[in-house]
Design a protein around this motif. Sequence first.
Motif, PDB file in Angstrom:
ATOM      1  N   ASP A 265       0.891  -1.153   0.000  1.00  0.00           N
ATOM      2  CA  ASP A 265       0.000   0.000   0.000  1.00  0.00           C
ATOM      3  C   ASP A 265       0.930   1.204   0.000  1.00  0.00           C
ATOM      4  OD1 ASP A 265      -1.331   2.321   1.252  1.00  0.00           O
ATOM      5  OD2 ASP A 265      -3.032   0.965   1.409  1.00  0.00           O
ATOM      6  N   LEU A 266       0.929   1.973  -1.072  1.00  0.00           N
ATOM      7  CA  LEU A 266       1.889   3.060  -1.223  1.00  0.00           C
ATOM      8  C   LEU A 266       1.783   4.094  -0.103  1.00  0.00           C
ATOM      9  CD1 LEU A 266       4.064   3.231  -3.390  1.00  0.00           C
ATOM     10  CD2 LEU A 266       2.674   4.924  -4.570  1.00  0.00           C
TER      11      LEU A 266
ATOM     12  N   GLY B 117       3.396  20.591   2.745  1.00  0.00           N
ATOM     13  CA  GLY B 117       2.527  20.954   1.635  1.00  0.00           C
ATOM     14  C   GLY B 117       2.408  19.845   0.599  1.00  0.00           C
ATOM     15  N   GLU B 118       1.428  20.015  -0.300  1.00  0.00           N
ATOM     16  CA  GLU B 118       1.145  18.977  -1.289  1.00  0.00           C
ATOM     17  C   GLU B 118       2.282  18.810  -2.297  1.00  0.00           C
ATOM     18  OE1 GLU B 118      -2.273  17.307  -4.334  1.00  0.00           O
ATOM     19  OE2 GLU B 118      -2.500  19.351  -3.559  1.00  0.00           O
ATOM     20  N   LYS B 119       2.917  19.913  -2.701  1.00  0.00           N
ATOM     21  CA  LYS B 119       3.989  19.813  -3.704  1.00  0.00           C
ATOM     22  C   LYS B 119       5.121  18.904  -3.207  1.00  0.00           C
ATOM     23  CE  LYS B 119       6.924  22.547  -6.716  1.00  0.00           C
ATOM     24  NZ  LYS B 119       8.280  22.898  -6.446  1.00  0.00           N
ATOM     25  N   ALA B 120       5.563  19.117  -1.980  1.00  0.00           N
ATOM     26  CA  ALA B 120       6.634  18.277  -1.405  1.00  0.00           C
ATOM     27  C   ALA B 120       6.160  16.830  -1.263  1.00  0.00           C
ATOM     28  CB  ALA B 120       7.068  18.831  -0.051  1.00  0.00           C
ATOM     29  N   PHE B 121       4.891  16.660  -0.893  1.00  0.00           N
ATOM     30  CA  PHE B 121       4.353  15.309  -0.777  1.00  0.00           C
ATOM     31  C   PHE B 121       4.402  14.600  -2.124  1.00  0.00           C
ATOM     32  CE2 PHE B 121       0.677  12.521  -1.482  1.00  0.00           C
ATOM     33  CZ  PHE B 121       1.001  11.506  -0.604  1.00  0.00           C
TER      34      PHE B 121
ATOM     35  N   ARG C 285       6.633  10.506  -5.690  1.00  0.00           N
ATOM     36  CA  ARG C 285       7.249  10.081  -6.946  1.00  0.00           C
ATOM     37  C   ARG C 285       8.493   9.231  -6.681  1.00  0.00           C
ATOM     38  NH1 ARG C 285      10.142   9.470 -10.835  1.00  0.00           N
ATOM     39  NH2 ARG C 285       9.952   9.999 -12.991  1.00  0.00           N
ATOM     40  N   LYS C 286       9.283   9.623  -5.690  1.00  0.00           N
ATOM     41  CA  LYS C 286      10.483   8.858  -5.345  1.00  0.00           C
ATOM     42  C   LYS C 286      10.128   7.427  -4.935  1.00  0.00           C
ATOM     43  CE  LYS C 286      13.233  12.792  -3.847  1.00  0.00           C
ATOM     44  NZ  LYS C 286      13.730  13.540  -2.696  1.00  0.00           N
TER      45      LYS C 286
ATOM     46  N   VAL D 289       9.496   1.317  -5.773  1.00  0.00           N
ATOM     47  CA  VAL D 289       8.733   0.077  -5.803  1.00  0.00           C
ATOM     48  C   VAL D 289       8.515  -0.459  -7.219  1.00  0.00           C
ATOM     49  CG1 VAL D 289       7.577   0.612  -3.625  1.00  0.00           C
ATOM     50  CG2 VAL D 289       6.437   1.158  -5.794  1.00  0.00           C
ATOM     51  N   ALA D 290       8.784   0.355  -8.224  1.00  0.00           N
ATOM     52  CA  ALA D 290       8.512  -0.022  -9.619  1.00  0.00           C
ATOM     53  C   ALA D 290       9.407  -1.143 -10.139  1.00  0.00           C
ATOM     54  CB  ALA D 290       8.618   1.193 -10.532  1.00  0.00           C
TER      55      ALA D 290
END
Length: 175
Positions: free
Chosen positions: A33-34, A54-58, A63-64, A69-70
Motif C-alpha cells: 500500500d503506497l 505541503g502537497e507539492k513536497a508530498f 514520486r520517489k 517500488v517499480a
Amino acid sequence: MEIKRIFLIGFMGSGKSTLGRRLKTELGWDFIDLDDYFEMRYQTTIKQYFAENGEKAFREAERKIITEVATREKTIIATGGGAPCYFDNIQVMNQHGLTIYIKLSVETLAARLSSPKQVRPLIAGKSGNELLNYIGEKLSEREPFYDQAQVIADGDILGVDGFVRIIQASGQLMK
C-alpha cells in the motif's frame, strides 16, 4: 507480456488497498500500500507530512517511492489517488507493470468517503453536496491520467475473481 507487478490506481476510496490485499492472497504475491509505505519510509503520517511540507513536497516524495517500488517483482502496488496524476508517474507505472484503474461513480465514491473512518487530508471537513462536488471536480481532473491505465475496470461490478480473470487475460503472471 510477462506481468511482474500490478499497479492499482483510482480515486481515493475506490478500494485499491482492499483489492490489493485480496489479490495478494489470491496470487501469492507481495502487496504494498503506497500510503503505508510512504509513512514507513518517511516516519510520519501523510496528514502530518501535508501539514508540515505541503502537497507539492508530498507529490515529489511520492514520486520517489513510486520509482523505488517499480522494480519489485511479483508485487501488487495500491497507489494513492493522486499518484498517477503527477510528473510522469503513470508512464513509469505503465512501463514497469500492469496498471488497472478501478473506476467508480462519483456517488459511490462519496458514499464510501463520507464514512467517519475515512481520514484524508484533501477531503477533511467536506460532506454532502460539497463532498460530491469536490469528488466530481477532482475526478474530472484526474480521469485523463487514470484513463491511461492498461485496464479500466468497473469497481462497482467486478469482484476479486473478476479482477483475477482480467489480470490473467492481460498476460503471463511471473512465476
